[in-house]
Design an enzyme around this catalytic site. Structure first.
Site, PDB file in Angstrom:
ATOM      1  N   GLU A   1       0.777  -1.181   0.041  1.00  0.00           N
ATOM      2  CA  GLU A   1       0.079   0.005   0.021  1.00  0.00           C
ATOM      3  C   GLU A   1       0.705   1.280  -0.171  1.00  0.00           C
ATOM      4  O   GLU A   1       0.488   2.329  -0.439  1.00  0.00           O
ATOM      5  CB  GLU A   1      -1.065   0.038   1.214  1.00  0.00           C
ATOM      6  CG  GLU A   1      -2.374   0.297   0.963  1.00  0.00           C
ATOM      7  CD  GLU A   1      -3.268   0.125   2.040  1.00  0.00           C
ATOM      8  OE1 GLU A   1      -3.985  -1.040   2.157  1.00  0.00           O
ATOM      9  OE2 GLU A   1      -3.293   0.879   3.020  1.00  0.00           O
TER      10      GLU A   1
ATOM     11  N   HIS B   1       8.136 -26.828   1.042  1.00  0.00           N
ATOM     12  CA  HIS B   1       7.348 -27.814   0.389  1.00  0.00           C
ATOM     13  C   HIS B   1       6.329 -27.398  -0.492  1.00  0.00           C
ATOM     14  O   HIS B   1       5.391 -28.036  -0.931  1.00  0.00           O
ATOM     15  CB  HIS B   1       6.870 -28.710   1.416  1.00  0.00           C
ATOM     16  CG  HIS B   1       7.906 -29.172   2.227  1.00  0.00           C
ATOM     17  ND1 HIS B   1       8.834 -30.263   1.980  1.00  0.00           N
ATOM     18  CD2 HIS B   1       8.581 -28.713   3.319  1.00  0.00           C
ATOM     19  CE1 HIS B   1       9.834 -30.474   2.898  1.00  0.00           C
ATOM     20  NE2 HIS B   1       9.881 -29.163   3.710  1.00  0.00           N
TER      21      HIS B   1
ATOM     22  N   LYS C   1     -13.324   1.742  -1.679  1.00  0.00           N
ATOM     23  CA  LYS C   1     -14.361   1.984  -0.787  1.00  0.00           C
ATOM     24  C   LYS C   1     -15.458   2.798  -1.547  1.00  0.00           C
ATOM     25  O   LYS C   1     -16.435   2.565  -1.118  1.00  0.00           O
ATOM     26  CB  LYS C   1     -13.560   2.901   0.036  1.00  0.00           C
ATOM     27  CG  LYS C   1     -12.604   2.021   1.212  1.00  0.00           C
ATOM     28  CD  LYS C   1     -12.267   2.981   2.484  1.00  0.00           C
ATOM     29  CE  LYS C   1     -11.316   2.331   3.310  1.00  0.00           C
ATOM     30  NZ  LYS C   1     -10.775   3.113   4.476  1.00  0.00           N
TER      31      LYS C   1
END
Ligand code: PA5
Length: 475
Positions: A302, A331, A445
């Site tokens: 951000e 793994h 938003k």
């Protein structure tokens, strides 16, 4: 936590960048000459950050959090005591910077199965960080808590984030229906003056509230009441956390990148980005540091993912953070790291002394492939695997460096957080961007407001509806 000068020295975290250098990585590494040629840029970034530290108007108030909170810390410690006495559960309602920090401290400094421990073995109430609006998650949280016996810490700087406000609406409604005064079970952490939580608090006759200070953005807020209240409720030594941050701040005073750990890592990342390393992998070798990788991902993404420089020139900069866990992801992802594209810098977080050693018993002496493990400890095994990964990456020409924590405790975690925050601020200064805004987050938003019919967003709703769901493109 007792912190003598000697103990502080022992607990100093260090950065080993051997495996970033040309000497060990050959042509894929960074030469002395390249590092030297960046020292002027590093000094300029250092000067910029330190000249502007504490300036609220530049969102750099976070640099002073280790020093300017004695009153609020005292208040938080008192409140935490009351919460521990009165409640069975403590729930953080927040998202992004208002949730990742509390989750990280909880994960790092509490028992890994904290909520499953009996009450007598926990230092505080059960603890939950609810950072999503998945309806199932909300419902299932309500299956395991009794709202009347739960303290809800609503954390939102803006008080306008749909996720957090929706959670608050649900919880406050349940409290009222259960006959509980909202003020008894809710604490707000928000801006001092602005936003809906301030208005709601006023309408309720004053809800206990902590201030997210001016100049402290969400992702730089862990050392403010955003992180300190939840941590104190869990019995975490928040003064030691702040002392760790101050200790790292001192190490960051030098403008010499070989003396300042955050300036060093910022410069290494900056050079790497310019060499096409678009991915920053954060790989702690500790389950307790797993959420550090989550927190770092937000901080790095951000802060640095920007499309315009401070002087208004278009740019598209940033590095994609990837979260990994040692040894689990050896793994899973390691194959890609050692043989895939040369587009990553890998940060390994190593631990000197784990709080448990966990011996591995001797057995099956007739099966050498198994027997060799006996007599060692799991600590030795994870540390060997950590070193083996650094070695394998280096042999494959993959830049990696190790941040070494002598132990995981409040003092070292405080150092680590501050190191990453400073690293981010320096790197942003090198990139000449605004490190502290997040227009891309705001856009999402606002689009949510439009879709849910908030007044004033009709045009945007229409635009969004044009953007998706064209039947010609649905298979
Ligand atoms: O770092 C940030 O600024 C964001 O991630 C915010 O913390 C997040 O969007 C939540 O915002 P708020 O605290 O205003 O609810």
């Amino acid at each position: 936590m007792k912190l003598t000068d000697e103990r502080r020295k022992q607990l100093r975290i260090t950065v080993d960048y051997t495996n970033m250098t040309e000497k060990y990585l050959g042509g894929k590494g960074i030469s002395e000459k390249t590092l030297h040629s960046h020292s002027k840029l590093a000094k300029a970034a250092h000067a910029y950050v330190h000249a502007n530290r504490g300036k609220d108007e530049l969102s750099m108030g976070w640099t002073e959090l280790p020093y300017n909170q004695s009153e609020v810390v005292a208040d938080i410690l008192e409140t935490a005591k009351l919460i521990r006495r009165k409640f069975d559960a403590f729930v953080v309602l927040g998202i992004g910077g208002s949730a990742l920090g509390p989750a990280m401290s909880f994960n790092a400094l509490c028992h890994l199965h904290y909520n499953d421990l009996p009450k007598s073995k926990r230092k505080g109430p059960k603890f939950y960080v609810e950072d999503n609006v998945d309806p199932v998650r909300m419902k299932e949280l309500l299956d395991v808590i009794d709202v009347t016996r739960t303290c809800f810490n609503v954390i939102s700087k803006s008080g306008a984030t749909s996720e957090t406000m929706a959670q608050y609406l649900i919880i406050s409604d349940l409290l009222v229906k259960a006959g509980v005064n909202i003020r008894e079970n809710v604490i707000f952490t928000t801006d001092a003056r602005k936003g809906n939580l301030v208005k709601i608090s006023r309408s309720l006759g004053g809800v206990k509230s902590y201030v997210l200070p001016d100049g402290v953005g969400g992702r730089f807020s862990e050392l403010s009441p955003v992180g300190l209240l939840p941590a104190a409720v869990l019995g975490i030594d928040i003064k030691a956390l702040l002392k760790g941050a101050a200790f790292m701040d001192k190490l960051c005073k030098s403008s010499d990148l070989r003396k300042n750990p955050a300036l060093l890592t910022a410069t290494l990342q900056y050079i790497s980005m310019n060499n096409g390393k678009n991915i920053s992998v954060m790989m702690p070798y500790s389950d307790n540091l797993r959420c550090v990788a989550d927190w770092y991902a937000q901080l790095w993404a951000e802060s640095l993912g920007k499309n315009v420089t401070l002087d208004g020139r278009p740019c598209n900069v940033g590095q994609t953070p990837v979260k990994a866990l040692g040894t689990t992801d050896q793994h899973s992802q390691m194959q890609l790291y050692t043989e895939g594209p040369y587009d990553k810098v890998i940060t390994l977080l190593a631990v000197g002394s784990y709080k448990e050693k966990t011996p591995i018993p001797h057995a099956y002496r007739n099966i050498p492939d198994v027997a060799f493990l006996g007599g060692h400890t799991m600590e030795e095994l994870i540390q060997a695997e950590n070193k083996a990964t650094a070695y394998a990456l280096t042999k494959a020409g993959r830049p990696n460096y190790t941040i070494f924590l002598p132990e995981i405790n409040e003092f070292t975690l405080g150092q680590l957080l501050f190191l990453f925050e400073m690293q981010t601020a320096y790197t942003g200064a090198m990139l000449n961007i605004n490190t502290f805004n997040q227009p891309g987050v705001e856009a999402g938003k606002k689009a949510t407001f439009a879709l849910l019919g908030k007044e004033g967003y009709d045009l945007q709703r229409h635009d969004i509806e044009q953007c998706a769901g064209d039947p010609d493109y649905i298979v």
